[in-house]
Design an enzyme around this catalytic site. Structure first.
Site, mmCIF file in Angstrom:
data_model
loop_
_atom_site.group_PDB
_atom_site.id
_atom_site.type_symbol
_atom_site.label_atom_id
_atom_site.label_comp_id
_atom_site.label_asym_id
_atom_site.label_seq_id
_atom_site.Cartn_x
_atom_site.Cartn_y
_atom_site.Cartn_z
ATOM 1 C CE1 TYR A 173 36.573 48.037 34.351
ATOM 2 C CE2 TYR A 173 38.771 47.719 33.749
ATOM 3 C CZ TYR A 173 37.850 47.300 33.996
ATOM 4 O OH TYR A 173 38.009 46.034 34.888
ATOM 5 N NE ARG A 174 35.018 58.405 31.773
ATOM 6 C CZ ARG A 174 34.059 58.859 32.618
ATOM 7 N NH1 ARG A 174 32.878 58.431 32.394
ATOM 8 N NH2 ARG A 174 34.375 59.778 33.660
ATOM 9 C CD1 TRP A 187 39.868 51.197 38.726
ATOM 10 C CD2 TRP A 187 41.115 49.947 37.383
ATOM 11 N NE1 TRP A 187 41.306 50.849 39.314
ATOM 12 C CE2 TRP A 187 41.988 50.205 38.363
ATOM 13 C CE3 TRP A 187 41.333 49.062 36.248
ATOM 14 C CZ2 TRP A 187 43.317 49.927 38.365
ATOM 15 C CZ3 TRP A 187 42.733 48.676 36.410
ATOM 16 C CH2 TRP A 187 43.619 48.956 37.205
ATOM 17 C CD GLU A 232 36.262 39.254 31.715
ATOM 18 O OE1 GLU A 232 37.506 38.964 31.825
ATOM 19 O OE2 GLU A 232 35.685 39.920 32.558
ATOM 20 C CG ASP A 281 29.347 57.951 30.938
ATOM 21 O OD1 ASP A 281 29.036 56.932 30.212
ATOM 22 O OD2 ASP A 281 29.850 58.138 32.014
HETATM 23 MN MN LIG Z 1 35.588 40.419 34.572
#
Ligand SMILES: [Mn+2]
Length: 487
Positions: A173-174, A187, A232, A281
């Site tokens: 998330y930036r 988020w 992840e 973006d």
């Molecule tokens: Mn996830």
């Protein structure tokens, strides 16, 4: 596989894929302009800026900027090999007979690699700074576009913990840097970090850790759209072919990649919001300012000589095209498990992922192209937000945009083949009349049959016969046209 970023950089250098710049550069705008020009040429090396104004740390950018480099980062010769690796593992875990166990044994290494391991000493904690010692402004964090709200961290691995199950999630998330010790935490509604926040008590401090720079498979995995509850770091382990070493943070109850370059530890105060944005973006336009949670950094740890690895987004093609292509290839086998008639799919860069997907299918019954559209819009996560879905027959190569466009323009009757589907759209969809809600478009460019009301004969493609092709290939040298046309 690369144990850390330094090993990846060394390998890029050894293969002539790294260009080091010693001239002083400004992290505000200047690095963007240099990296963007290299990116748009399509064949330029990764850039390592050694002398960035205002920071003692070097900046790495464009490390994923070509398909070959993206493949190298993930340890495969080409991105297509990713789908093969996944398919082979999926096949192995589908046990039907006892003898299939033998096949599974062949994948034990892959399976073991899925589970991260915990280490007690970590390179990412060689230097430890707490509270007042923390100053994010010493990091060479880029300000990308002229109207951006500030500098943004764009390649972070944001670690949070599910307050119920205790399992960790990693998201990208930036993070807009507000000052020495606070950033935004962008988020969005459908992100897992946000779900962890919403599942926490109203006044809770949510522990968050952010790893910057790790081995490239781990960094990629942070960007992958995995289902909720799937760690992840398991994907990272699979890609690396070895477990990801994690280390406990110093001040929060989270584990982060031990080989990271920097780690930001801290918390998000549930209930605290602050204006975030604007930000140029990946759509190539600015997303407007909105209120988002705030990340308070209480501890910053880093390697003795860390490199700040970053990327920029903007009008495509940018580096994130190749991160997205890796995801596209990696997830094809999963998509085919759910929608078996799908032969292949492609997200063209100009469609910025949320705007366009091209899908080829093996069509067996009337209306099947529409069934595939509804199935894709009915999936979770990113696919459900796809604004335009184009469906073609199995013999169209969806990666060949010329062939696909020609097929679509040739085959589509607007009165019969367009599907308008109202529903949720991406937060970054500025064309929709309302935020988050709009109308999606399906285009059925498959050949139509009598069952679909097309009673004439669908015309055959005008293609040369194999024997003539073979004869021309055989005799090619006689025509004196050079080697190129021999095929
Ligand atoms: Mn996830």
């Amino acid at each position: 596989m690369y144990p850390n970023l330094a090993a990846f950089i060394a390998d890029l250098r050894a293969h002539g894929e790294l260009h080091e710049i010693h001239a002083p550069v400004d992290p505000r705008y200047e690095i963007t302009e240099i990296a963007d020009r290299c990116m748009k040429r399509g064949d330029q090396p990764a850039l390592l800026f050694r002398n960035v104004r205002g920071s003692p740390f070097p900046v790495l950018i464009n490390a994923f900027a070509t398909p070959a480099r993206m493949a190298r980062a993930l340890g495969v010769a080409s991105l297509d090999d990713l789908a093969e690796r996944v398919r082979s593992l999926l096949h192995a875990v589908r046990l039907r007979r006892l003898s299939d166990l033998v096949g599974l044994l062949g994948h034990l290494r892959d399976l073991r690699a899925l589970i991260p391991r915990t280490v007690s000493r970590a390179a990412c904690q060689e230097v430890i700074l707490t509270n007042d010692e923390v100053d994010l402004r010493r990091l060479p964090i880029l300000t990308t576009w002229p109207l951006d709200g500030g500098p943004y961290i764009t390649l972070p691995l944001v670690f949070t913990k599910d307050p119920v199950s205790g399992s960790q999630n990693v998201g990208m998330y930036r993070m807009q840097v507000y000052d020495a010790r606070t950033t935004g935490m962008h988020w969005q509604r459908h992100k897992h970090g946000r779900e962890h926040q919403e599942a926490s008590p109203a006044a809770a401090r949510i522990p968050v850790a952010v790893a910057l720079g790790a081995d490239p498979a781990t960094v990629y995995a942070g960007s992958a759209p995995l289902p909720a509850g799937v760690d992840e770091m398991m994907l990272a382990g699979f890609l690396r072919g070895a477990s990801v070493p994690l280390v406990a943070c110093k001040t929060v109850d989270l584990k982060v990649p031990a080989e990271a370059e920097f780690v930001l530890e801290g918390y998000v105060d549930n209930g605290e919001l602050r204006r975030e944005g604007p930000f140029g973006d990946h759509t190539g336009v600015y997303s407007p300012p909105e209120d988002y949670p705030v990340f308070h950094v209480t501890c910053l740890t880093h390697r003795r000589n860390p490199v700040y690895w970053t990327t920029i987004v903007g009008r495509p093609p940018m580096e994130d095209v190749w991160l997205g292509k890796a995801t596209e290839r990696l997830f094809l086998p999963f998509l085919q498990q759910m929608i078996p008639e799908i032969v292949d799919y492609d997200f063209p860069p100009e469609g910025v992922f949320q705007n366009l997907v091209l899908v080829s299918i093996r069509k067996r019954y009337p209306g099947q192209a529409r069934k595939v559209m509804y199935a894709l819009w009915g999936l979770g996560h990113m696919m459900m937000l796809t604004r335009t879905i184009v469906v073609v027959d199995h013999d169209v190569n969806v990666h060949d945009y010329s062939q696909t466009a020609w097929t679509v323009f040739n085959n589509v009757d607007a009165g019969r083949d367009l599907v308008l589907a109202p529903g949720p759209v991406d937060a970054l969809d500025h064309a929709a009349p309302l935020p988050l809600l709009g109308t999606k478009l399906g285009i059925d460019a498959t050949r139509k049959t009598a069952e679909e009301g097309y009673t004439r004969e669908w015309p055959l493609l005008a293609v040369m016969s194999d024997d003539v092709k073979a004869a021309v290939t055989r005799r090619w040298a006689e025509f004196g046209l050079g080697e190129w046309g021999r095929r």
